[in-house]
Every structure is written in structure tokens, then in C-alpha cells.
Design a protein around this motif. Structure first.
Motif, PDB file in Angstrom:
ATOM      1  N   ILE A  13       0.936  -1.180   0.208  1.00 55.80           N
ATOM      2  CA  ILE A  13       0.013   0.181  -0.006  1.00 55.80           C
ATOM      3  C   ILE A  13       0.899   1.311   0.056  1.00 55.80           C
ATOM      4  O   ILE A  13       0.706   2.299  -0.842  1.00 55.80           O
ATOM      5  CB  ILE A  13      -0.822   0.167   1.223  1.00 55.80           C
ATOM      6  N   GLY A  14       1.831   1.185   0.870  1.00 58.03           N
ATOM      7  CA  GLY A  14       2.739   2.378   0.908  1.00 58.03           C
ATOM      8  C   GLY A  14       3.471   2.626  -0.527  1.00 58.03           C
ATOM      9  O   GLY A  14       3.510   3.694  -0.761  1.00 58.03           O
ATOM     10  N   SER A  15       3.950   1.515  -0.958  1.00 53.52           N
ATOM     11  CA  SER A  15       4.721   1.832  -2.279  1.00 53.52           C
ATOM     12  C   SER A  15       3.524   2.472  -3.520  1.00 53.52           C
ATOM     13  O   SER A  15       4.061   3.294  -4.259  1.00 53.52           O
ATOM     14  CB  SER A  15       5.070   0.667  -2.985  1.00 53.52           C
ATOM     15  N   ILE A 101      -3.812  11.134   6.795  1.00 57.73           N
ATOM     16  CA  ILE A 101      -4.771  10.907   5.535  1.00 57.73           C
ATOM     17  C   ILE A 101      -4.516   9.253   5.603  1.00 57.73           C
ATOM     18  O   ILE A 101      -3.485   8.596   5.062  1.00 57.73           O
ATOM     19  CB  ILE A 101      -4.130  11.460   4.181  1.00 57.73           C
ATOM     20  N   LEU A 102      -5.599   8.379   5.845  1.00 53.96           N
ATOM     21  CA  LEU A 102      -5.388   7.002   5.918  1.00 53.96           C
ATOM     22  C   LEU A 102      -6.258   6.380   4.932  1.00 53.96           C
ATOM     23  O   LEU A 102      -7.078   6.805   4.469  1.00 53.96           O
ATOM     24  CB  LEU A 102      -5.831   6.614   7.191  1.00 53.96           C
ATOM     25  N   ILE A 103      -5.757   5.282   4.536  1.00 53.79           N
ATOM     26  CA  ILE A 103      -6.430   4.336   3.475  1.00 53.79           C
ATOM     27  C   ILE A 103      -7.310   3.333   4.337  1.00 53.79           C
ATOM     28  O   ILE A 103      -6.805   2.628   5.192  1.00 53.79           O
ATOM     29  CB  ILE A 103      -5.440   3.617   2.587  1.00 53.79           C
ATOM     30  N   PRO A 119     -11.613   0.420  -4.754  1.00 53.71           N
ATOM     31  CA  PRO A 119     -10.683  -0.533  -5.092  1.00 53.71           C
ATOM     32  C   PRO A 119      -9.427   0.554  -4.491  1.00 53.71           C
ATOM     33  O   PRO A 119      -9.433   1.825  -4.480  1.00 53.71           O
ATOM     34  CB  PRO A 119     -10.548  -0.686  -6.245  1.00 53.71           C
ATOM     35  N   LEU A 120      -8.155  -0.042  -4.241  1.00 53.78           N
ATOM     36  CA  LEU A 120      -6.949   0.691  -3.735  1.00 53.78           C
ATOM     37  C   LEU A 120      -6.814   1.963  -4.796  1.00 53.78           C
ATOM     38  O   LEU A 120      -6.553   2.890  -4.188  1.00 53.78           O
ATOM     39  CB  LEU A 120      -5.720  -0.306  -3.687  1.00 53.78           C
ATOM     40  N   PRO A 121      -6.594   1.678  -5.956  1.00 51.09           N
ATOM     41  CA  PRO A 121      -6.251   2.813  -6.835  1.00 51.09           C
ATOM     42  C   PRO A 121      -7.280   4.065  -6.619  1.00 51.09           C
ATOM     43  O   PRO A 121      -6.577   5.163  -6.705  1.00 51.09           O
ATOM     44  CB  PRO A 121      -6.307   2.218  -8.285  1.00 51.09           C
ATOM     45  N   HIS A 122      -8.291   3.923  -6.551  1.00 50.54           N
ATOM     46  CA  HIS A 122      -9.385   4.951  -6.443  1.00 50.54           C
ATOM     47  C   HIS A 122      -9.036   5.587  -4.753  1.00 50.54           C
ATOM     48  O   HIS A 122      -9.093   6.868  -4.776  1.00 50.54           O
ATOM     49  CB  HIS A 122     -10.909   4.491  -6.365  1.00 50.54           C
ATOM     50  N   LEU A 123      -8.827   4.663  -3.958  1.00 54.60           N
ATOM     51  CA  LEU A 123      -8.358   5.167  -2.640  1.00 54.60           C
ATOM     52  C   LEU A 123      -7.169   6.133  -2.737  1.00 54.60           C
ATOM     53  O   LEU A 123      -7.151   7.419  -1.963  1.00 54.60           O
ATOM     54  CB  LEU A 123      -8.426   4.349  -1.667  1.00 54.60           C
ATOM     55  N   VAL A 124      -6.212   5.770  -3.374  1.00 52.66           N
ATOM     56  CA  VAL A 124      -5.076   6.296  -3.212  1.00 52.66           C
ATOM     57  C   VAL A 124      -5.206   7.681  -4.255  1.00 52.66           C
ATOM     58  O   VAL A 124      -4.493   8.694  -3.648  1.00 52.66           O
ATOM     59  CB  VAL A 124      -4.032   5.598  -3.806  1.00 52.66           C
ATOM     60  N   GLN A 126      -7.758   9.585  -4.292  1.00 48.84           N
ATOM     61  CA  GLN A 126      -8.365  10.495  -3.306  1.00 48.84           C
ATOM     62  C   GLN A 126      -7.396  10.991  -2.275  1.00 48.84           C
ATOM     63  O   GLN A 126      -7.380  12.108  -2.175  1.00 48.84           O
ATOM     64  CB  GLN A 126      -9.569   9.791  -2.400  1.00 48.84           C
ATOM     65  N   ALA A 127      -6.586  10.192  -1.892  1.00 48.50           N
ATOM     66  CA  ALA A 127      -5.465  10.567  -0.755  1.00 48.50           C
ATOM     67  C   ALA A 127      -4.802  11.597  -1.264  1.00 48.50           C
ATOM     68  O   ALA A 127      -4.059  12.571  -0.639  1.00 48.50           O
ATOM     69  CB  ALA A 127      -4.959   9.222  -0.327  1.00 48.50           C
ATOM     70  N   VAL A 128      -4.067  11.263  -2.513  1.00 54.83           N
ATOM     71  CA  VAL A 128      -3.257  11.939  -3.334  1.00 54.83           C
ATOM     72  C   VAL A 128      -3.934  13.561  -3.398  1.00 54.83           C
ATOM     73  O   VAL A 128      -3.133  14.512  -3.224  1.00 54.83           O
ATOM     74  CB  VAL A 128      -2.732  11.520  -4.714  1.00 54.83           C
ATOM     75  N   ARG A 129      -5.064  13.519  -3.939  1.00 54.78           N
ATOM     76  CA  ARG A 129      -5.990  14.783  -4.046  1.00 54.78           C
ATOM     77  C   ARG A 129      -5.970  15.642  -2.807  1.00 54.78           C
ATOM     78  O   ARG A 129      -5.614  16.798  -2.766  1.00 54.78           O
ATOM     79  CB  ARG A 129      -7.235  14.525  -4.601  1.00 54.78           C
ATOM     80  N   VAL A 130      -6.053  14.963  -1.565  1.00 57.54           N
ATOM     81  CA  VAL A 130      -6.173  15.926  -0.307  1.00 57.54           C
ATOM     82  C   VAL A 130      -4.719  16.465  -0.117  1.00 57.54           C
ATOM     83  O   VAL A 130      -4.580  17.467   0.475  1.00 57.54           O
ATOM     84  CB  VAL A 130      -6.427  14.697   0.687  1.00 57.54           C
ATOM     85  N   VAL A 131      -3.804  15.594  -0.229  1.00 55.97           N
ATOM     86  CA  VAL A 131      -2.220  16.001  -0.260  1.00 55.97           C
ATOM     87  C   VAL A 131      -2.194  17.231  -1.103  1.00 55.97           C
ATOM     88  O   VAL A 131      -1.532  18.494  -0.649  1.00 55.97           O
ATOM     89  CB  VAL A 131      -1.110  15.184  -0.330  1.00 55.97           C
ATOM     90  N   LYS A 132      -2.294  17.417  -2.316  1.00 54.76           N
ATOM     91  CA  LYS A 132      -2.352  18.296  -3.282  1.00 54.76           C
ATOM     92  C   LYS A 132      -2.810  19.622  -2.852  1.00 54.76           C
ATOM     93  O   LYS A 132      -2.506  20.869  -2.798  1.00 54.76           O
ATOM     94  CB  LYS A 132      -2.973  17.984  -4.805  1.00 54.76           C
ATOM     95  N   GLU A 133      -4.244  19.263  -2.337  1.00 47.89           N
ATOM     96  CA  GLU A 133      -5.131  20.423  -1.727  1.00 47.89           C
ATOM     97  C   GLU A 133      -4.205  21.180  -0.665  1.00 47.89           C
ATOM     98  O   GLU A 133      -4.071  22.445  -0.168  1.00 47.89           O
ATOM     99  CB  GLU A 133      -6.422  19.930  -1.342  1.00 47.89           C
ATOM    100  N   LEU A 134      -3.736  20.272   0.469  1.00 53.09           N
ATOM    101  CA  LEU A 134      -3.330  20.911   1.555  1.00 53.09           C
ATOM    102  C   LEU A 134      -1.861  21.713   1.078  1.00 53.09           C
ATOM    103  O   LEU A 134      -1.354  22.703   1.830  1.00 53.09           O
ATOM    104  CB  LEU A 134      -2.552  19.710   2.383  1.00 53.09           C
TER     105      LEU A 134
END
Length: 138
Positions: A13-15, A101-103, A119-124, A126-134
Motif C-alpha cells: 500500500i505504501g509503495s 490521510i489514511l487508506i 478499490p485501492l487505486p481509487h482510494l490512493v 483520493q488521498a493524493v488529491r487531499v495532499v495536493k489541496e493541503l
């Protein structure tokens, strides 16, 4: 901005998170790979982390220095990942002032209601989108 990505076991998941982050944020965003074991750290380093470290003390010392902490939900649970997450690790992450930001994927006996089973790709994504916003990159 310093983004700490924590994972254990095989670091899968981390990779995936690091690879997606690396392609989405500028190079000045520092991505740290923190593994509960050396296999997880190595896999996350191969995915593009700037630096990496392994084990309880590395996680305890790095958590307060991060702006964002990412990883599977289990990083907040003592004794999760077949015992790889120690109580000190879980406490350090929980006590950190970093945005978490947790999966929502876990092999533990935990069910989160109100969470879609994406699925994992969709969750990732979403998580990346949050980081970009921050970070102000949206």
C-alpha cells in the motif's frame, strides 16, 4: 512540505501511495518512507521516496516532524499488521500534529461503516488529491 508514508508487511500500500504522490506533487515535497520492517521500507524506497527508515524508533522520531502522515488505517492500531505496529508507533502517529490521510483498508477485525468499498487505486487517488489541496497544488 514533508509527507511521511508508513506501511508494514510487504509495503504494498505504501509503495502505491508513494508512486502516485511522486507523479502528482513537485519535487520540493519531501516523501519519507517509514516501514515497520526493512522489506516494506525497501519497496517504498523503490517507489520513489526521498528517504527511508525502518522500525519503531524511526517512526516515533519522524512522526512529529511530518506535515502529513499517510498509510493504511492499521497504522493507528497497536499490534496491527500481525503485531508489526507497536503501541509506541501507534501513539506517535496519533499524537503527531501532522494531518493524517489514511487508506481505509485493514486486515484487522475492524469494520468502518459509512465508507465505500472502493478499490485501492481509487482510494490512493483520493488521498493524493487531499495532499495536493493541503500543499496548494490544486
Amino acid at each position: 512540505m514533508v509527507v511521511m508514508v508508513m506501511d508494514g508487511q510487504g509495503g504494498g500500500i505504501g509503495s502505491v501511495v508513494i508512486k502516485a504522490l511522486r507523479s502528482a506533487v513537485p519535487e520540493n515535497v519531501e516523501i519519507l518512507a517509514l516501514g515497520t520492517n526493512s522489506a516494506a521500507t525497501a519497496r517504498m524506497m523503490k517507489a520513489g521516496a526521498n528517504r527511508g527508515a525502518t522500525g519503531e524508533n524511526a517512526i516515533v522520531q519522524t512522526s512529529p516532524k511530518a506535515d502529513v502522515i499517510m498509510g493504511p488505517l492499521a497504522v493507528l492500531m497497536a499490534h496491527a499488521m500481525m503485531g508489526e505496529v507497536t503501541p509506541r508507533m501507534a501513539e506517535a502517529i496519533t499524537m503527531s500534529n501532522a494531518k493524517k490521510i489514511l487508506i481505509p483498508l485493514t486486515q484487522e477485525k475492524v469494520t468502518l461503516v459509512g465508507i465505500t468499498a472502493d478499490p485501492l487505486p481509487h482510494l490512493v487517488e483520493q488521498a493524493v488529491r487531499v495532499v495536493k489541496e493541503l500543499a496548494g497544488y490544486v
